[in-house]
Design a protein around this motif. Structure first.
Motif, PDB file in Angstrom:
ATOM      1  N   PHE A 165      43.588  32.518  53.992  1.00  0.00           N
ATOM      2  CA  PHE A 165      42.539  33.004  53.110  1.00  0.00           C
ATOM      3  C   PHE A 165      43.101  33.985  52.079  1.00  0.00           C
ATOM      4  N   PHE A 166      43.893  34.962  52.566  1.00  0.00           N
ATOM      5  CA  PHE A 166      44.493  35.921  51.632  1.00  0.00           C
ATOM      6  C   PHE A 166      45.324  35.202  50.574  1.00  0.00           C
ATOM      7  N   ARG A 167      46.148  34.277  51.065  1.00  0.00           N
ATOM      8  CA  ARG A 167      47.048  33.576  50.161  1.00  0.00           C
ATOM      9  C   ARG A 167      46.270  32.808  49.095  1.00  0.00           C
ATOM     10  N   THR A 168      45.175  32.193  49.534  1.00  0.00           N
ATOM     11  CA  THR A 168      44.369  31.419  48.596  1.00  0.00           C
ATOM     12  C   THR A 168      43.779  32.305  47.513  1.00  0.00           C
ATOM     13  N   VAL A 169      43.209  33.437  47.941  1.00  0.00           N
ATOM     14  CA  VAL A 169      42.584  34.319  46.955  1.00  0.00           C
ATOM     15  C   VAL A 169      43.643  34.875  45.995  1.00  0.00           C
ATOM     16  N   TYR A 170      44.810  35.224  46.530  1.00  0.00           N
ATOM     17  CA  TYR A 170      45.871  35.760  45.668  1.00  0.00           C
ATOM     18  C   TYR A 170      46.322  34.729  44.628  1.00  0.00           C
ATOM     19  N   TYR A 171      46.217  33.469  45.012  1.00  0.00           N
ATOM     20  CA  TYR A 171      46.719  32.425  44.122  1.00  0.00           C
ATOM     21  C   TYR A 171      45.704  32.053  43.036  1.00  0.00           C
ATOM     22  N   LEU A 172      44.453  32.491  43.208  1.00  0.00           N
ATOM     23  CA  LEU A 172      43.399  32.098  42.270  1.00  0.00           C
ATOM     24  C   LEU A 172      43.738  32.327  40.792  1.00  0.00           C
ATOM     25  N   PRO A 173      44.296  33.489  40.407  1.00  0.00           N
ATOM     26  CA  PRO A 173      44.562  33.699  38.977  1.00  0.00           C
ATOM     27  C   PRO A 173      45.408  32.577  38.371  1.00  0.00           C
ATOM     28  N   ALA A 174      46.282  31.968  39.194  1.00  0.00           N
ATOM     29  CA  ALA A 174      47.132  30.916  38.661  1.00  0.00           C
ATOM     30  C   ALA A 174      46.340  29.663  38.323  1.00  0.00           C
ATOM     31  N   VAL A 175      45.151  29.528  38.897  1.00  0.00           N
ATOM     32  CA  VAL A 175      44.381  28.316  38.611  1.00  0.00           C
ATOM     33  C   VAL A 175      43.127  28.592  37.790  1.00  0.00           C
ATOM     34  N   THR A 176      43.009  29.790  37.214  1.00  0.00           N
ATOM     35  CA  THR A 176      41.841  30.001  36.347  1.00  0.00           C
ATOM     36  C   THR A 176      42.275  30.161  34.899  1.00  0.00           C
ATOM     37  N   SER A 177      41.310  29.932  34.024  1.00  0.00           N
ATOM     38  CA  SER A 177      41.598  29.979  32.590  1.00  0.00           C
ATOM     39  C   SER A 177      41.931  31.407  32.150  1.00  0.00           C
ATOM     40  N   ILE A 178      43.021  31.537  31.412  1.00  0.00           N
ATOM     41  CA  ILE A 178      43.433  32.853  30.928  1.00  0.00           C
ATOM     42  C   ILE A 178      42.367  33.449  30.021  1.00  0.00           C
ATOM     43  N   VAL A 179      41.695  32.578  29.265  1.00  0.00           N
ATOM     44  CA  VAL A 179      40.653  33.058  28.356  1.00  0.00           C
ATOM     45  C   VAL A 179      39.541  33.735  29.151  1.00  0.00           C
ATOM     46  N   ALA A 180      39.108  33.080  30.231  1.00  0.00           N
ATOM     47  CA  ALA A 180      38.024  33.651  31.041  1.00  0.00           C
ATOM     48  C   ALA A 180      38.462  34.981  31.636  1.00  0.00           C
ATOM     49  N   VAL A 181      39.681  34.992  32.176  1.00  0.00           N
ATOM     50  CA  VAL A 181      40.185  36.209  32.815  1.00  0.00           C
ATOM     51  C   VAL A 181      40.298  37.352  31.805  1.00  0.00           C
ATOM     52  N   SER A 182      40.875  37.062  30.645  1.00  0.00           N
ATOM     53  CA  SER A 182      41.049  38.123  29.650  1.00  0.00           C
ATOM     54  C   SER A 182      39.709  38.655  29.171  1.00  0.00           C
ATOM     55  N   SER A 183      38.722  37.763  29.050  1.00  0.00           N
ATOM     56  CA  SER A 183      37.412  38.227  28.588  1.00  0.00           C
ATOM     57  C   SER A 183      36.822  39.230  29.579  1.00  0.00           C
ATOM     58  N   VAL A 184      37.024  38.965  30.867  1.00  0.00           N
ATOM     59  CA  VAL A 184      36.491  39.889  31.866  1.00  0.00           C
ATOM     60  C   VAL A 184      37.287  41.198  31.858  1.00  0.00           C
ATOM     61  N   PHE A 185      38.600  41.098  31.767  1.00  0.00           N
ATOM     62  CA  PHE A 185      39.412  42.324  31.709  1.00  0.00           C
ATOM     63  C   PHE A 185      39.047  43.180  30.500  1.00  0.00           C
ATOM     64  N   LEU A 186      38.696  42.505  29.416  1.00  0.00           N
ATOM     65  CA  LEU A 186      38.307  43.234  28.208  1.00  0.00           C
ATOM     66  C   LEU A 186      37.183  44.216  28.520  1.00  0.00           C
ATOM     67  N   THR A 187      36.198  43.771  29.310  1.00  0.00           N
ATOM     68  CA  THR A 187      35.100  44.686  29.640  1.00  0.00           C
ATOM     69  C   THR A 187      35.587  45.791  30.587  1.00  0.00           C
ATOM     70  N   PHE A 188      36.583  45.473  31.445  1.00  0.00           N
ATOM     71  CA  PHE A 188      37.113  46.507  32.347  1.00  0.00           C
ATOM     72  C   PHE A 188      37.852  47.603  31.568  1.00  0.00           C
ATOM     73  N   TYR A 189      38.453  47.221  30.448  1.00  0.00           N
ATOM     74  CA  TYR A 189      39.246  48.182  29.665  1.00  0.00           C
ATOM     75  C   TYR A 189      38.397  49.045  28.738  1.00  0.00           C
ATOM     76  N   ASN A 190      37.082  48.754  28.665  1.00  0.00           N
ATOM     77  CA  ASN A 190      36.206  49.579  27.826  1.00  0.00           C
ATOM     78  C   ASN A 190      36.416  51.061  28.124  1.00  0.00           C
ATOM     79  N   PRO A 191      36.197  51.934  27.118  1.00  0.00           N
ATOM     80  CA  PRO A 191      36.357  53.374  27.371  1.00  0.00           C
ATOM     81  C   PRO A 191      35.544  53.828  28.580  1.00  0.00           C
TER      82      PRO A 191
END
Lengths: 449, 275, 294
Positions: free
Chosen positions: C105-131
């Motif tokens: 289970f741990f391994r699967t969750v850790y591997y998820l970023p490798a199988v998701t769209s970079i665009v989707a991930v970056s869009s979410v991180f963008l909101t995390f980086y807000n001031p």
């Protein structure tokens, strides 16, 4: 050399494949279909049936075209149809059409293109489009449009011939929180110059705690452009050389410094600029902000107003800075160019069509639009102000500017200069010189002193 | 192995911190899909679900015909993945197990072309597709992804572990080369094939530029196109909740498929890629 | 592996027929376009392709941003790869323990970023980086000052490095896990007898045994990093970042292609990337030696 000839050259490899083997040579034949001149097409009879394929961002622009087509079909007893393909403006539109242009592929009948992107497309593909000037549109209707818009379109193509059919146009305006200023005892109608505006900002901050305006944390850009253009100077001259080292730009930085020194700025990331601006006294933006503001911050309804950007000085003429606009283009190699030319000429000049665009919160570049009833609509969000009339007045004073392929890129260099000045304390002269040097090296242009 | 580097509690703590860090963006995506602009653009990040999920879904369905878009993406992805995986498995297997004239040349060409960025070949690829009349078709989107050099490379690595003795034994029994591949190699290599297929699947599912330039019919659009059309349209305000609904509904199914394959095939695949 | 190589059989005809489907598509959709792009790099590209010699290359070498973009990529890689490798090694060693429950289970969750769209991930991180976003909420909760994530040249680079670590750790973890499973337990046991502690074992046995895998991953990451453009494009409206600290070679290529519409220059930039990637691969081959072929 045509691509097809090159393909022949690598046919040694391709010979293995019947698929690629039979592919060469078709493009040169096809491209002759666009041989009719614009003058011929202008005399052509009205096309009765057919489907116009349009690349445009889905939303107000496609709604407007559909609405206009209804009016058009009714008036001319035609039965044209529109097939709208949703393509986001700016880079996606460029990505979408350039491969087709290189490959000589069939194009849509109408393309919606932002003026800021048109320069780079026409630098390479001028021959592939019909000219609105040769078609007679400019002569017949040109004087109805903002002169700044027509000037912009006249300078898009290297030959300085006009190709675009002018759709919308925006100048920077000042959106201000009238309620907040009133509560600080300021009547914004009395504020005419930046000096007065800064004084008002100090009072606003003292009374309400609100900052006056937003600036980019990464180095201010928009205000540099706006303040420079107000003085009648565009960042590029007509032949594409850089005006970054002119005294007007330095004057702009002086005013920015004054605002910064008075501690009236909310800094932030450019993507948050409307969100942060909403909490400030004023936002400087194009008229497009009106529909966003009402949508995103409905709670502030009635508090805001729109006015002209304050002047640099009371004596000299103050120009309205440019914000941007879009135009339609008709490619030669399409199915229905004649119908497209006929329809778009109508849609952009018929008052009912223009009224429908304004109802959808569009800002037509055609001044005749502002004679219609629709243009006198009162906006509750802005205390029943007739904002379309306000924006029209602002656009009448627009500066005449130009769009070159590298226009958009200059913003990155101005931002870097602003950052250098603010964070590193570099002198304005030195910072601008450094960026100007890099920019002219990149694009092999000259810099005006 | 009796290496007691850390006590179990610390190990679990570290692993759970990792879990939270990796899962958080997915969780937020799903939560934000139930919110509206006021909450998402609000002062502080908000992890409480809102009531707007159905409204956001309805909006993307009405505006972009989202069900059709999902179908288009699924069709292109599934057909593309099956074809590409079969082709590249064959090629990787041959490259690992056979020597023939030109095999080195082919391998070197594959390795070099892996280094050429996608933007550089976009226009030439479009040109060729347009000459064979594949623009505005699903096939035009599928074909450029078929000869995935990454998949070939991976399959070649996997297939090298496949014992040559098995092939020789089969030959003695009179099996042809194709039979050996289909009846013996494929079943043995299945976990590796699944891994390669998963990456190909992701490639098709997330691909943006090819569909953009090939498809000229809104009814054929795929998910990444709709995402771009939403976020890049500077003429109409963006509903962030609706955007997050698209992100969530397009990412989560893939994550679930991945997890399901995981439990089904145990091996994570890249495992065997590196010897 | 070498021994097996020699046993490779000689059934050319069947081999050719099995290669054929791949070859057809490889030639049409990759090889010919690649050759064309090489030709583009010496040409002016519009509706006709006109040979212009070396002028595209001269133009890109004149632009300071071209060198800055390479510099930025190497900065990103210099910091992100070692941290990624270290974190992944830690996770891999922990997940390699048979006593740990839920490893899959741990391994699967850790591997998820490798199988998701970079665009989707970056869009979410963008909101995390807000001031006022998630990251600053965490920082201030621990008593720190809010960090100007996206608006300061230093932190802008940190922001990009964080995303790239997040995207890659899982992939490396799985990669290393596979490598660890190939290291026989006997080596550790004899080390135990010699009295080596866990840390010594980690540095003396685990890392050297994983060297080829680590090296391969590093070179691949660098090659991918050259072309990366999604993350900077989404985090920074223009892909530049403060003081152009976020410009990657990929961003420069993207802008040259689709803002300037200069495909000749863009192809020239692409081919500098091919050359750099080729050099890195040669380095990998030399350091990694035979056991890391391909």
């Amino acid at each position: 050399m045509k691509l097809s000839k090159f393909l022949g050259g690598v046919a040694v490899v391709a010979a293995v494949l019947t698929l690629a083997g039979c592919s060469g040579g078709t493009s040169s034949k096809d491209s002759k279909s666009g041989n009719k001149t614009e003058a011929d097409l202008a005399k052509a009879e009205r096309v009765k049936t057919g489907t116009l394929e349009v690349y445009a961002p889905k939303g107000k622009n496609t709604d407007y075209l559909q609405e206009s087509l209804k009016i058009y079909n009714k008036k001319y007893k035609t039965s044209l149809k529109i097939k709208a393909v949703d393509v986001a403006p700016n880079v996606p539109m460029v990505q979408k059409i350039t491969p087709k242009l290189v490959a000589g592929e069939k194009m849509p009948d109408l393309i919606f293109l932002q003026d800021s992107n048109a320069g780079s497309i026409f630098n390479k593909f001028e021959k592939n489009f019909y000219s609105s000037e040769d078609y007679g549109f400019v002569k017949k209707y040109g004087s109805n449009f903002y002169s700044a818009k027509m000037n912009m379109l006249a300078n898009v193509a290297p030959s300085k011939k006009t190709y675009g059919f002018p759709n919308d146009w925006g100048n920077a305006a000042m959106f201000y929180n009238d309620k907040a200023f009133k509560s600080a005892g300021i009547d914004m109608d009395d504020i005419k110059t930046w000096d007065e505006f800064i004084e008002a900002g100090k009072q606003l901050k003292a009374k309400t705690g609100k900052n006056l305006l937003f600036m980019r944390d990464t180095g201010e850009l928009d205000l540099v452009n706006y303040l420079t253009e107000e003085q009648g100077l565009s960042m590029f001259d007509k032949s594409g050389n850089l005006n970054l080292l002119k005294p007007e730009v330095k004057k702009a930085y002086q005013i920015i410094k004054k605002i910064q020194d008075a501690d009236l700025v909310s800094y932030g990331n450019s993507k948050d600029y409307t969100a942060i601006g909403q909490k400030c006294g004023a936002i400087f933006a194009g008229g497009w902000l009106a529909s966003y503001q009402a949508n995103d911050y409905p709670d502030d309804s009635g508090d805001w107003r729109i006015g002209k950007v304050p002047a640099i000085s009371e004596s000299a003429k103050s120009y309205s800075p440019m914000s941007g606009g879009s135009s339609y283009y008709v490619p030669k190699k399409s199915n229905n160019p004649t119908a497209a030319l006929q329809f778009i000429s109508f849609a952009l000049t018929n008052q009912d069509c223009l009224a429908s665009y304004m109802d959808l919160s569009g800002l037509p570049a055609n001044t005749k639009a502002y004679d219609t009833e629709a243009s006198h609509k009162k906006f509750a969000y802005y205390g029943d102000q007739e904002i379309l009339q306000t924006l029209n007045e602002i656009s009448k004073d627009s500066i005449e500017g130009y769009a070159f392929p590298y226009t958009a890129d200059l913003g990155n260099y101005i931002e870097a200069a602003s950052y250098d000045i603010k964070k590193n304390g570099t002198s304005v002269d030195k910072a601008l010189q450094k960026q100007a040097d890099e920019f002219v090296a990149k694009y092999s242009i000259k810099v005006n002193k | 192995m009796k290496r007691k580097i850390f006590r179990p509690t610390i190990i679990y703590l570290v692993l759970i911190v990792g879990l939270v860090v990796f899962a958080l963006p997915y969780v937020y995506m799903i939560i934000a899909a139930t919110q509206n602009n006021a909450t998402i653009l609000g002062e502080k990040i908000n992890f409480t679900p809102g009531p707007y999920f159905m409204k956001n879904l309805k909006e993307i369905q009405e505006k972009y015909n989202y069900v059709k878009v999902l179908w288009n993406s699924a069709f292109i992805t599934i057909v593309g993945t099956i074809l590409s995986t079969f082709i590249t498995t064959l090629a990787g297997y041959v490259m690992a197990k056979y020597r023939f004239k030109g095999s080195n040349l082919i391998f070197n060409l594959v390795m070099i072309s892996r280094m050429v960025p996608g933007f550089a070949v976009l226009i030439p690829t479009f040109y060729i597709l347009s000459k064979v009349g594949l623009t505005n078709t699903y096939a035009g989107v599928i074909i450029p992804g078929l000869a995935s050099t990454t998949s070939v490379f991976m399959m070649r690595q996997y297939a090298q572990k496949f014992p040559t003795e098995l092939m020789e034994a089969a030959r003695i029994d009179g099996a042809g080369e194709w039979t050996i591949f289909l009846k013996i190699a494929m079943p043995v290599l299945t976990p590796s094939i699944i891994t390669t297929a998963l990456l190909t699947f992701m490639g098709y599912w997330n691909s943006y530029l090819m569909p953009l330039v090939i498809l000229s019919d809104s009814s054929k659009f795929t998910i990444p196109l709709v995402i771009q059309n939403m976020t890049q349209n500077s003429y109409d305000p963006l509903n962030y909740g609706a955007l997050m609904a698209i992100l969530a509904t397009s990412v989560v199914p893939v994550v679930l498929i991945y997890m399901w394959l995981q439990t089904k095939f145990k091996s994570n695949g890249i495992d065997s890629a590196i010897k | 592996m070498n021994k097996r190589r020699k046993k490779i059989t000689n059934f050319s005809k069947a081999a050719y027929s099995m290669m054929l489907p791949f070859l057809i598509f490889f030639i049409i959709t990759i090889l010919i376009p690649t050759i064309m792009s090489l030709w583009f790099s010496f040409s002016q590209v519009s509706d006709s392709i006109d040979f212009v010699g070396l002028s595209n290359f001269k133009a890109i070498f004149k632009d300071p941003l071209f060198f800055k973009s390479y510099y930025n990529v190497f900065i990103f890689m210099f910091f992100s790869i070692p941290i990624t490798v270290l974190l992944a090694l830690i996770f891999a060693v922990l997940l390699n323990k048979p006593t740990i429950k839920g490893r899959g289970f741990f391994r699967t969750v850790y591997y998820l970023p490798a199988v998701t769209s970079i665009v989707a991930v970056s869009s979410v991180f963008l909101t995390f980086y807000n001031p006022t976003g998630l990251f600053n909420a965490v920082v201030t909760a621990f008593g720190g000052q809010p960090i100007p994530w996206l608006t300061d040249p230093f932190w802008a680079r940190v922001s990009i490095i964080i995303i790239s670590i997040w995207l890659n750790v899982g992939y490396y973890t799985v990669l290393f896990l596979a490598g660890l499973q190939n290291i026989s337990g006997e080596i550790y046991e004899s080390a135990d007898i010699d009295g080596a502690n866990s840390f010594q074992q980690f540095f003396k046995i685990t890392i050297p045994m994983l060297k080829p895998v680590i090296l391969m991953g590093m070179i691949l990451s660098t090659i991918n990093g050259l072309g990366a453009f999604e993350v900077p494009n989404i985090l920074f409206k223009n892909g530049f970042g403060p003081e152009s600290s976020a410009v990657t070679v990929g961003v420069n290529l993207y802008k040259t292609s689709f803002e300037m519409v200069d495909f000749g220059k863009a192809s020239a930039i692409s081919w500098t990337m091919v050359i750099v990637a080729a050099i890195l691969s040669v380095i990998q081959f030399i350091i990694g030696g035979k056991d890391n072929e391909a």
